[in-house]
Design a protein around this motif. Structure first.
Motif, short mmCIF file in Angstrom:
data_model
loop_
_atom_site.label_atom_id
_atom_site.label_comp_id
_atom_site.label_asym_id
_atom_site.label_seq_id
_atom_site.Cartn_x
_atom_site.Cartn_y
_atom_site.Cartn_z
N LEU A 194 34.70 77.12 40.72
CA LEU A 194 35.38 77.99 39.51
C LEU A 194 35.90 79.35 40.45
CD1 LEU A 194 32.80 78.56 36.57
CD2 LEU A 194 34.69 76.80 36.89
N ILE A 195 37.27 79.29 40.62
CA ILE A 195 37.83 80.78 40.98
C ILE A 195 38.13 81.80 39.96
CG2 ILE A 195 39.75 81.32 42.52
CD1 ILE A 195 39.88 78.40 43.49
N HIS A 196 37.76 82.77 40.29
CA HIS A 196 37.89 84.07 39.13
C HIS A 196 38.93 85.02 39.81
CE1 HIS A 196 33.81 82.20 37.76
NE2 HIS A 196 33.48 81.92 38.99
N HIS A 197 39.29 85.72 38.80
CA HIS A 197 39.62 87.05 39.21
C HIS A 197 39.40 88.19 38.31
CE1 HIS A 197 43.12 89.84 39.72
NE2 HIS A 197 43.63 89.08 40.63
N LEU A 198 39.10 89.19 38.80
CA LEU A 198 38.48 90.32 38.24
C LEU A 198 39.35 91.09 37.00
CD1 LEU A 198 36.57 92.24 40.87
CD2 LEU A 198 35.66 90.75 38.93
N GLY A 199 40.75 90.65 37.24
CA GLY A 199 41.95 91.30 36.39
C GLY A 199 42.05 90.41 35.15
N HIS A 200 41.27 89.12 35.02
CA HIS A 200 41.46 88.22 34.18
C HIS A 200 40.35 87.77 33.36
CE1 HIS A 200 45.92 87.96 35.33
NE2 HIS A 200 45.48 87.75 36.52
N PRO A 201 40.12 87.89 32.11
CA PRO A 201 38.96 87.39 31.48
C PRO A 201 38.43 86.04 31.76
CG PRO A 201 40.61 87.68 29.77
CD PRO A 201 41.09 88.01 31.16
N GLN A 202 39.59 84.97 31.80
CA GLN A 202 39.28 83.48 31.92
C GLN A 202 39.33 83.05 33.28
OE1 GLN A 202 38.60 81.90 29.34
NE2 GLN A 202 39.12 83.68 27.94
N VAL A 203 38.58 82.12 33.58
CA VAL A 203 38.54 81.51 34.93
C VAL A 203 40.00 81.00 35.45
CG1 VAL A 203 37.67 79.40 36.30
CG2 VAL A 203 36.24 80.89 34.86
N CYS A 204 40.13 81.47 36.63
CA CYS A 204 41.88 80.98 37.21
C CYS A 204 41.91 79.49 37.14
CB CYS A 204 41.99 81.65 38.49
SG CYS A 204 42.07 83.47 38.20
N VAL A 205 40.98 78.96 38.09
CA VAL A 205 41.14 77.34 38.31
C VAL A 205 39.45 76.93 38.18
CG1 VAL A 205 41.23 75.75 40.15
CG2 VAL A 205 42.91 77.79 39.86
N ARG A 206 39.53 75.54 37.52
CA ARG A 206 38.30 74.93 37.57
C ARG A 206 38.47 73.55 38.38
NH1 ARG A 206 34.95 76.42 33.07
NH2 ARG A 206 36.07 77.83 31.63
N SER A 207 37.73 73.17 39.18
CA SER A 207 37.60 72.04 39.83
C SER A 207 36.25 71.36 39.88
CB SER A 207 38.21 72.04 41.27
OG SER A 207 38.31 70.97 42.08
N PRO A 208 36.27 70.01 39.85
CA PRO A 208 35.01 69.21 39.93
C PRO A 208 34.31 69.89 41.25
CG PRO A 208 36.86 67.75 39.95
CD PRO A 208 37.41 68.93 39.94
N SER A 209 32.87 70.19 41.29
CA SER A 209 32.37 70.55 42.34
C SER A 209 32.18 70.03 43.42
CB SER A 209 30.92 71.02 41.94
OG SER A 209 30.15 71.82 42.86
N PHE A 210 32.34 70.64 44.63
CA PHE A 210 32.32 69.96 45.86
C PHE A 210 31.35 71.03 46.90
CE2 PHE A 210 35.85 72.58 46.17
CZ PHE A 210 35.79 73.24 47.27
N ARG A 211 30.49 70.25 47.71
CA ARG A 211 29.90 71.01 48.74
C ARG A 211 30.35 70.45 50.15
NH1 ARG A 211 24.77 68.96 49.61
NH2 ARG A 211 24.08 70.80 50.60
N TRP A 212 31.61 69.99 50.15
CA TRP A 212 32.44 69.64 51.29
C TRP A 212 31.51 68.51 51.93
CZ3 TRP A 212 36.90 71.73 52.40
CH2 TRP A 212 37.12 72.90 51.85
N SER A 213 30.76 67.67 50.72
CA SER A 213 30.04 66.70 51.58
C SER A 213 30.54 65.46 50.82
CB SER A 213 28.38 66.85 50.72
OG SER A 213 28.45 66.83 49.43
N CYS A 214 30.21 64.16 51.44
CA CYS A 214 30.65 63.07 51.12
C CYS A 214 30.00 61.75 51.38
CB CYS A 214 32.18 62.62 51.59
SG CYS A 214 31.99 62.91 53.35
N GLY A 215 30.04 60.82 50.56
CA GLY A 215 28.90 59.74 50.91
C GLY A 215 29.47 58.87 52.37
N LEU A 216 28.76 57.95 52.53
CA LEU A 216 28.77 57.32 53.82
C LEU A 216 30.07 56.47 53.66
CD1 LEU A 216 27.53 56.38 56.54
CD2 LEU A 216 26.42 54.45 55.28
N GLY A 217 31.09 56.53 54.61
CA GLY A 217 32.17 55.83 54.69
C GLY A 217 33.28 56.40 53.81
N SER A 218 32.88 57.68 53.23
CA SER A 218 34.05 58.20 52.12
C SER A 218 35.04 58.94 52.82
CB SER A 218 32.86 58.86 51.22
OG SER A 218 33.76 59.45 50.47
#
Length: 312
Positions: A278-302
């Motif tokens: 989630l990307i938040h902006h203190l000047g806005h009550p709603q979340v700016c961007v939602r994206s499927p979570s990532f840990r910069w990790s990926c499966g073997l051969g991915s």
């Protein structure tokens, strides 16, 4: 019901093994701003990554691998040195943490010099590490062993700060180089004076998963606790000025934008189906961007997916 905003990655890097951690260089001087490193089970790869928004001569995204280091164990944490540069005398320097409780300082000139120096001292899992941000002559690390350690690059006996619970985050601000911010799991964020080795300020809340010191405004500190994000103004109170729920499951990471002191990101716990970035902006009550979570990790051969979010 409001439609969620989801963005696709700008570039995908094929990987032959799991990727556990990734870090862009946080230093904006010269060519160091384009440096990217990612680590897996037994490797660290250093590359450059340029976007068209940064260089009009680039078409889309330009990704170029510079060096691959062998790493004895899985990379659990990684930090860039401000000494890393790609100009007249190329120097790559970064530090990693692994499950054997050791730090590894990796240095290369992209020619004949490729060095790995091991630093030992922690007695439990290392959760976070950071270089001193102006000259890069020291490294700070925090661990489940209830210590924060400050190391010289020659591996001499580190300065040790005794904590009351596991250390989860450590931050060093370029405008406050004689202070170190350390967040503890049980809910305290302390600032230490590196000359006197004494705590000079503390912030309080519930159990902390992650905390960050705002790069563009050093009076701001942010953290995630439980499902919530929290923001402090350290000149006003030791208690949060703002607190809002962010994730249905426990929040995992908090990171400030380096360009905008109203913009920050949080992630949910890895592995949870409902976990998101989630990307938040203190000047806005709603979340700016939602994206499927990532840990910069990926499966073997991915693949390693690199999203680009503009910080306007």
């Amino acid at each position: 019901m409001q439609e969620e905003s989801v963005r696709s990655p700008s570039y995908t890097v094929p990987c032959d093994d799991y990727v556990h951690v990734v870090e862009f260089s946080p230093f904006s001087s010269g060519t160091s701003a384009s440096l990217l490193a990612y680590g897996g089970n037994q490797f660290v790869v250093v590359a450059t990554c340029l976007f068209q928004e940064e260089d009009m001569e680039v078409e889309g995204v330009e990704f170029n691998v510079l060096r691959a280091f062998h790493h004895d164990l899985r990379v659990d944490a990684l930090a860039w040195s401000p000494e890393s540069r790609l100009d007249r005398i190329p120097t790559l320097r970064l530090c990693t943490a692994a499950a054997d409780r050791k730090l590894r300082l990796l240095t290369s000139d992209l020619q004949d010099r490729h060095e790995v120096e091991v630093m030992e001292g922690h007695t439990s899992y290392i959760n976070h590490l950071v270089f001193e941000p102006t000259e890069g002559k020291q490294i700070a690390s925090v661990s489940d062993d209830h210590t924060c350690r400050v190391w010289d690059l020659d591996g001499r006996k580190p300065t040790i700060f005794r904590l009351r619970s596991p250390g989860v985050s450590v931050c060093w601000h370029p405008e406050e180089v004689f202070k170190l911010m350390v967040a503890e799991k049980k809910g305290t964020i302390r600032f230490y004076d590196l000359a006197t080795h004494q705590a000079i300020l503390s912030l309080d809340c519930g159990p902390i998963a992650s905390a960050d010191w705002c790069f563009s405004n050093p009076i701001k500190v942010g953290a995630v606790s439980g499902n919530d994000w929290l923001i402090w103004d350290i000149t006003r109170s030791s208690y949060p000025q703002e607190k809002r729920p962010a994730h249905r499951d426990k929040a995992h990471l908090f990171r400030w934008s380096r360009a905008n002191d109203n913009l920050f990101a949080t992630t949910g716990c890895p592995g949870k189906i409902s976990s998101q970035l989630l990307i938040h902006h203190l000047g806005h009550p709603q979340v700016c961007v939602r994206s499927p979570s990532f840990r910069w990790s990926c499966g073997l051969g991915s693949s390693l997916r690199i999203p680009f979010f503009c910080s306007r």
